[in-house]
Design a protein around this motif. Structure first.
Motif, PDB file in Angstrom:
ATOM      1  N   LEU A   3       0.803  -1.224   0.000  1.00  8.93           N
ATOM      2  CA  LEU A   3       0.000   0.000   0.000  1.00  8.93           C
ATOM      3  C   LEU A   3       0.837   1.276   0.000  1.00  8.93           C
ATOM      4  CD1 LEU A   3      -2.755  -1.099   2.567  1.00  8.93           C
ATOM      5  CD2 LEU A   3      -2.804  -1.241   0.076  1.00  8.93           C
ATOM      6  N   MET A   4       2.102   1.207   0.418  1.00  5.35           N
ATOM      7  CA  MET A   4       2.948   2.402   0.450  1.00  5.35           C
ATOM      8  C   MET A   4       4.030   2.376  -0.633  1.00  5.35           C
ATOM      9  SD  MET A   4       3.330   3.133   4.571  1.00  5.35           S
ATOM     10  CE  MET A   4       4.490   4.480   4.277  1.00  5.35           C
ATOM     11  N   ARG A   5       3.885   1.509  -1.620  1.00 12.22           N
ATOM     12  CA  ARG A   5       4.820   1.440  -2.744  1.00 12.22           C
ATOM     13  C   ARG A   5       4.363   2.375  -3.869  1.00 12.22           C
ATOM     14  NH1 ARG A   5       9.615  -0.602  -1.150  1.00 12.22           N
ATOM     15  NH2 ARG A   5       9.286  -2.421   0.171  1.00 12.22           N
ATOM     16  N   ARG A   6       5.349   2.887  -4.633  1.00  8.83           N
ATOM     17  CA  ARG A   6       5.049   3.844  -5.700  1.00  8.83           C
ATOM     18  C   ARG A   6       4.063   3.251  -6.706  1.00  8.83           C
ATOM     19  NH1 ARG A   6       3.501   6.926  -8.850  1.00  8.83           N
ATOM     20  NH2 ARG A   6       4.596   8.494 -10.083  1.00  8.83           N
ATOM     21  N   HIS A   7       4.371   2.085  -7.222  1.00 11.26           N
ATOM     22  CA  HIS A   7       3.475   1.386  -8.135  1.00 11.26           C
ATOM     23  C   HIS A   7       2.751   0.298  -7.336  1.00 11.26           C
ATOM     24  CE1 HIS A   7       5.196   3.492 -11.562  1.00 11.26           C
ATOM     25  NE2 HIS A   7       6.396   3.223 -11.065  1.00 11.26           N
ATOM     26  N   THR A   8       1.776   0.738  -6.597  1.00 14.75           N
ATOM     27  CA  THR A   8       1.140  -0.149  -5.617  1.00 14.75           C
ATOM     28  C   THR A   8       0.376  -1.305  -6.282  1.00 14.75           C
ATOM     29  OG1 THR A   8      -0.395  -0.180  -3.755  1.00 14.75           O
ATOM     30  CG2 THR A   8      -0.868   1.397  -5.487  1.00 14.75           C
ATOM     31  N   PHE A   9      -0.200  -1.064  -7.453  1.00 14.19           N
ATOM     32  CA  PHE A   9      -0.926  -2.131  -8.155  1.00 14.19           C
ATOM     33  C   PHE A   9       0.024  -3.239  -8.596  1.00 14.19           C
ATOM     34  CE2 PHE A   9      -2.962  -3.570 -12.292  1.00 14.19           C
ATOM     35  CZ  PHE A   9      -3.842  -4.426 -11.672  1.00 14.19           C
ATOM     36  N   GLU A  10       1.172  -2.851  -9.150  1.00 20.46           N
ATOM     37  CA  GLU A  10       2.171  -3.845  -9.576  1.00 20.46           C
ATOM     38  C   GLU A  10       2.736  -4.592  -8.381  1.00 20.46           C
ATOM     39  OE1 GLU A  10       2.691  -4.713 -12.607  1.00 20.46           O
ATOM     40  OE2 GLU A  10       1.339  -3.178 -13.417  1.00 20.46           O
ATOM     41  N   SER A  11       2.925  -3.877  -7.279  1.00 16.15           N
ATOM     42  CA  SER A  11       3.418  -4.538  -6.054  1.00 16.15           C
ATOM     43  C   SER A  11       2.424  -5.563  -5.555  1.00 16.15           C
ATOM     44  CB  SER A  11       3.686  -3.490  -4.964  1.00 16.15           C
ATOM     45  OG  SER A  11       4.688  -2.594  -5.352  1.00 16.15           O
ATOM     46  N   ALA A  12       1.135  -5.226  -5.643  1.00 13.92           N
ATOM     47  CA  ALA A  12       0.097  -6.169  -5.205  1.00 13.92           C
ATOM     48  C   ALA A  12       0.103  -7.423  -6.071  1.00 13.92           C
ATOM     49  CB  ALA A  12      -1.265  -5.490  -5.254  1.00 13.92           C
ATOM     50  N   LEU A  13       0.234  -7.243  -7.393  1.00 15.80           N
ATOM     51  CA  LEU A  13       0.288  -8.389  -8.296  1.00 15.80           C
ATOM     52  C   LEU A  13       1.524  -9.249  -8.040  1.00 15.80           C
ATOM     53  CD1 LEU A  13      -0.789  -6.715 -11.668  1.00 15.80           C
ATOM     54  CD2 LEU A  13      -2.118  -8.351 -10.327  1.00 15.80           C
ATOM     55  N   LEU A  14       2.634  -8.591  -7.722  1.00 21.31           N
ATOM     56  CA  LEU A  14       3.884  -9.311  -7.488  1.00 21.31           C
ATOM     57  C   LEU A  14       3.839 -10.124  -6.204  1.00 21.31           C
ATOM     58  CD1 LEU A  14       6.844  -9.777  -8.401  1.00 21.31           C
ATOM     59  CD2 LEU A  14       7.463  -7.795  -6.992  1.00 21.31           C
TER      60      LEU A  14
ATOM     61  N   LYS B 198      -2.893  17.368  -8.078  1.00 23.25           N
ATOM     62  CA  LYS B 198      -3.222  16.536  -9.234  1.00 23.25           C
ATOM     63  C   LYS B 198      -3.433  15.098  -8.782  1.00 23.25           C
ATOM     64  CE  LYS B 198      -1.462  15.024 -13.725  1.00 23.25           C
ATOM     65  NZ  LYS B 198      -0.313  15.050 -14.667  1.00 23.25           N
ATOM     66  N   GLN B 199      -4.598  14.552  -9.119  1.00 26.05           N
ATOM     67  CA  GLN B 199      -4.935  13.166  -8.746  1.00 26.05           C
ATOM     68  C   GLN B 199      -4.096  12.199  -9.571  1.00 26.05           C
ATOM     69  OE1 GLN B 199      -7.414  12.565  -6.359  1.00 26.05           O
ATOM     70  NE2 GLN B 199      -6.855  10.413  -6.338  1.00 26.05           N
ATOM     71  N   LEU B 200      -3.493  11.223  -8.896  1.00 24.26           N
ATOM     72  CA  LEU B 200      -2.696  10.211  -9.587  1.00 24.26           C
ATOM     73  C   LEU B 200      -3.608   9.160 -10.207  1.00 24.26           C
ATOM     74  CD1 LEU B 200       0.083   9.694  -6.911  1.00 24.26           C
ATOM     75  CD2 LEU B 200       0.395  10.751  -9.143  1.00 24.26           C
ATOM     76  N   PRO B 201      -3.146   8.508 -11.268  1.00 20.51           N
ATOM     77  CA  PRO B 201      -3.951   7.418 -11.844  1.00 20.51           C
ATOM     78  C   PRO B 201      -4.045   6.250 -10.871  1.00 20.51           C
ATOM     79  CG  PRO B 201      -1.777   7.495 -12.850  1.00 20.51           C
ATOM     80  CD  PRO B 201      -1.895   8.735 -12.014  1.00 20.51           C
ATOM     81  N   ALA B 202      -5.124   5.490 -10.999  1.00 18.12           N
ATOM     82  CA  ALA B 202      -5.303   4.331 -10.122  1.00 18.12           C
ATOM     83  C   ALA B 202      -4.141   3.375 -10.273  1.00 18.12           C
ATOM     84  CB  ALA B 202      -6.610   3.614 -10.474  1.00 18.12           C
ATOM     85  N   GLY B 203      -3.666   2.845  -9.169  1.00 21.75           N
ATOM     86  CA  GLY B 203      -2.539   1.916  -9.188  1.00 21.75           C
ATOM     87  C   GLY B 203      -1.225   2.568  -8.866  1.00 21.75           C
ATOM     88  N   GLU B 204      -1.224   3.894  -8.688  1.00 22.74           N
ATOM     89  CA  GLU B 204       0.005   4.612  -8.361  1.00 22.74           C
ATOM     90  C   GLU B 204      -0.240   5.542  -7.180  1.00 22.74           C
ATOM     91  OE1 GLU B 204       1.789   6.657 -11.602  1.00 22.74           O
ATOM     92  OE2 GLU B 204       1.496   5.012 -13.029  1.00 22.74           O
ATOM     93  N   ILE B 205       0.803   5.740  -6.370  1.00 24.26           N
ATOM     94  CA  ILE B 205       0.735   6.664  -5.246  1.00 24.26           C
ATOM     95  C   ILE B 205       2.058   7.408  -5.153  1.00 24.26           C
ATOM     96  CG2 ILE B 205      -0.820   5.137  -3.944  1.00 24.26           C
ATOM     97  CD1 ILE B 205       1.671   4.585  -2.103  1.00 24.26           C
ATOM     98  N   ILE B 206       2.081   8.419  -4.327  1.00 27.36           N
ATOM     99  CA  ILE B 206       3.333   9.091  -3.962  1.00 27.36           C
ATOM    100  C   ILE B 206       3.699   8.627  -2.560  1.00 27.36           C
ATOM    101  CG2 ILE B 206       4.455  11.288  -3.462  1.00 27.36           C
ATOM    102  CD1 ILE B 206       4.022  10.855  -6.387  1.00 27.36           C
ATOM    103  N   PRO B 207       4.730   7.789  -2.405  1.00 30.32           N
ATOM    104  CA  PRO B 207       5.089   7.307  -1.070  1.00 30.32           C
ATOM    105  C   PRO B 207       5.389   8.482  -0.136  1.00 30.32           C
ATOM    106  CG  PRO B 207       6.263   6.076  -2.753  1.00 30.32           C
ATOM    107  CD  PRO B 207       5.611   7.227  -3.444  1.00 30.32           C
ATOM    108  N   PRO B 208       4.877   8.441   1.077  1.00 24.85           N
ATOM    109  CA  PRO B 208       5.127   9.543   2.013  1.00 24.85           C
ATOM    110  C   PRO B 208       6.600   9.634   2.381  1.00 24.85           C
ATOM    111  CG  PRO B 208       4.081   7.700   3.132  1.00 24.85           C
ATOM    112  CD  PRO B 208       4.058   7.379   1.673  1.00 24.85           C
ATOM    113  N   PRO B 209       7.088  10.828   2.657  1.00 22.61           N
ATOM    114  CA  PRO B 209       8.517  10.992   2.971  1.00 22.61           C
ATOM    115  C   PRO B 209       8.868  10.495   4.370  1.00 22.61           C
ATOM    116  CG  PRO B 209       7.359  13.066   3.232  1.00 22.61           C
ATOM    117  CD  PRO B 209       6.360  12.101   2.680  1.00 22.61           C
TER     118      PRO B 209
END
Length: 557
Positions: A244-255, A359-370
């Motif tokens: 849930l805190m990964r940049r490409h969270t959708f790909e991380s979930a699939l992996l 700006k809203q990010l596309p689904a499956g991507e997030i900005i990891p908190p610092p």
């Protein structure tokens, strides 16, 4: 005059209580029905609440896995409920044939002069762990077709034992069904231990009560929700920081989905296989053989998900996301991003800022908190809706395994008193070994069917409370970890023969994950307080009803 006052313990004495068997089956059905309407909701409440499965799908999957758990593993907990709370031997009576009057009289113990009978008796008692200070022997197979051969002396279980078990069934059934109507999740395990204890105290006083066993069971009631909550929260934190805190969270979930699947299956399969079903010969396997088999199956499934099914899993998640997106658009365009509570502890990772504009990010991507990861252990990080859909498949598996563990643990609890009555009726002796009897499986199957009936007709009421009212939101990732932690705790306790409360485990897991996910603001403490009050009433109320029923049967029937 009552039946007990006129009863003669001849070889055909159980035939006097055929009517009681019908009463026992009726009350046992009511107990299992009430448990299905209440306890079975723990299995599928989070899945239905998260939208992973529809209600009718939950009914079908619950029927399959609950029945399998009861039939394959239920006998272990049934033995604890049947013989682990009270020493049933305090109900033993010895009936000796009196040739002068051609009748049977009660004697302190059996005196057998035949050497072969003494030898057989010692062997039988050693297997059953019965004290052998006096020479006794178990009753032979009861006569059929009206035959009544003369038996010199035999040991039976007193008929009032069956009255006590009827009182137990009534006490539990009334409390469970009333609680279900008012949609309060209660513990059938609490109720059945309290009812059994009350009946025995009335019939035999303090004799035979295994207080240390009861203390251990009561301690497990308080520890089990904490243990289930701890493991569920731990699993959620793993999901949170690896997906849930990964940049490409959708790909991380699939992996990582295959990895989570391997762990889920390996743990649950090992619990089922090691010292498992005698009917599938799992009890002959060593621990390393059980570990090898369970790990092999889990890894095989994980590889299937990672390679041939990866594309299917991706497309399925996207399809479910688009379907939800369209549904939300029809309802006024409510955003799909998770927003549990309004608090400064919420970290919204679903947008970025470009030239001062959000700006809203596309689904499956997030900005990891610092900053370092540990700063976000107690913060609510928004869950990406597309990544969450990957967990739907995992949640279906975890819910099915939880349903299996529920059948192994709770169905056995309800069937325990029925098994004791049935064995007393069929053999004259409640301590007849039950593990290898074919009718044991039929009784467990009967309990499973009754539980499914309760789940289908009343289960949706309690399910709503578990899914929607204890915490602000149950999502697929949090629901998966709740079910995994609960199944993990219940299955291993079932393997040890400890009748824990799956209700306590499930509510504890939902509570802990809700706090881990959203802090204390994400928990409805008023609802939780109401649940705890009813939990505390469960033991004494069921005990009181059992006591009243036992008193009526003993003195007026």
């Amino acid at each position: 005059m009552t039946i007990l006052s006129e009863l003669i313990y001849s070889p055909v004495w159980p035939q006097e209580f055929t009517w009681l068997i019908w009463v026992a089956f009726f009350f046992a059905f009511a107990v299992s029905y009430g448990m299905g309407a209440n306890d079975a909701c723990n299995d599928w409440g989070t899945s239905v609440g998260a939208g992973t499965v529809k209600l009718w799908q939950a009914y079908i999957l619950c029927a399959i896995f609950n029945t399998l758990g009861a039939v394959l593993l239920g006998y272990k907990v049934t033995e604890t409920i049947r013989t682990g709370i009270v020493d049933v031997s305090v109900y033993d009576v010895y009936a000796q044939y009196e040739p002068t009057n051609h009748t049977y009289v009660i004697v302190p113990f059996c005196q057998v002069t035949n050497a072969s009978l003494e030898k057989n008796d010692r062997e039988r008692d050693s297997k059953l762990k019965v004290p052998s200070e006096t020479t006794t022997f178990s009753p032979p197979a009861l006569p059929v077709a009206g035959e009544a051969p003369i038996i010199e002396c035999a040991r039976y279980t007193s008929a009032d034992f069956m009255y006590g078990q009827i009182g137990t069934l009534l006490g539990v059934s009334v409390f469970m069904i009333v609680s279900s109507v008012f949609k309060i999740p209660v513990s059938a395990t609490h109720a059945i231990v309290g009812a059994t204890l009350a009946a025995t105290l009335y019939l035999r006083g303090n004799m035979g009560i295994k207080w240390m066993e009861i203390v251990g069971i009561v301690i497990s009631w308080f520890l089990s929700p904490i243990v289930a909550g701890f493991f569920s929260s731990l699993f959620y934190l793993v999901v949170k920081f690896t997906v849930l805190m990964r940049r490409h969270t959708f790909e991380s979930a699939l992996l990582l989905c295959p990895v989570f699947m391997v762990f889920t299956l390996a743990v649950n399969l090992f619990a089922c296989i090691f010292e498992g079903s005698k009917y599938l010969h799992f009890d002959t396997l060593n621990w390393w053989q059980a570990l090898l088999i369970s790990t092999g199956i889990a890894v095989t499934v994980g590889l299937l998900i990672h390679f041939p099914l990866r594309k299917w899993l991706r497309n399925r998640a996207i399809r479910l996301y688009e379907k939800d997106k369209a549904k939300h658009a029809e309802n006024g365009g409510i955003p799909l991003r998770s927003r549990d509570i309004s608090s400064n502890k919420v970290v919204d990772t679903s947008y970025t800022i470009v030239d001062g504009v959000k700006k809203q990010l596309p689904a499956g991507e997030i900005i990891p908190p610092p900053g370092p990861w540990y700063k976000y252990i107690t913060k609510n990080v928004t869950e990406d809706p597309l990544a969450s859909k990957v967990f739907n498949a995992l949640q279906m598996v975890s819910a099915s395994l939880l349903s299996f563990s529920h059948g192994a643990n709770d169905t056995a609890n309800t069937v325990g008193p029925l098994v004791a009555i049935w064995l007393t009726y069929k053999t004259g002796w409640a301590l007849t070994p039950a593990e290898t009897r074919d009718d044991m499986q039929y009784l467990l199957f009967f309990g499973a069917i009754a539980m499914i009936a309760g789940f289908v007709t009343l289960g949706h009421r309690t399910m709503k409370l578990i899914a929607q009212e204890i915490t602000t939101e149950v999502s697929a990732p949090s629901g998966f970890t709740v079910e995994l932690g609960t199944a993990f705790t219940v299955l291993f306790c079932a393997k040890l023969g400890i009748p824990v409360s799956s209700t306590h485990c499930a509510v504890g897991a939902v509570l802990f994950v809700g706090m881990t996910k959203s802090t204390s603001e994400g928990v409805d403490w008023k609802v939780f307080g109401k649940i705890v009050v009813v939990w505390l009433l469960c033991f004494p109320v069921s005990a009181l009803i059992s006591l009243i029923m036992t008193y009526i049967l003993y003195n007026y029937v």
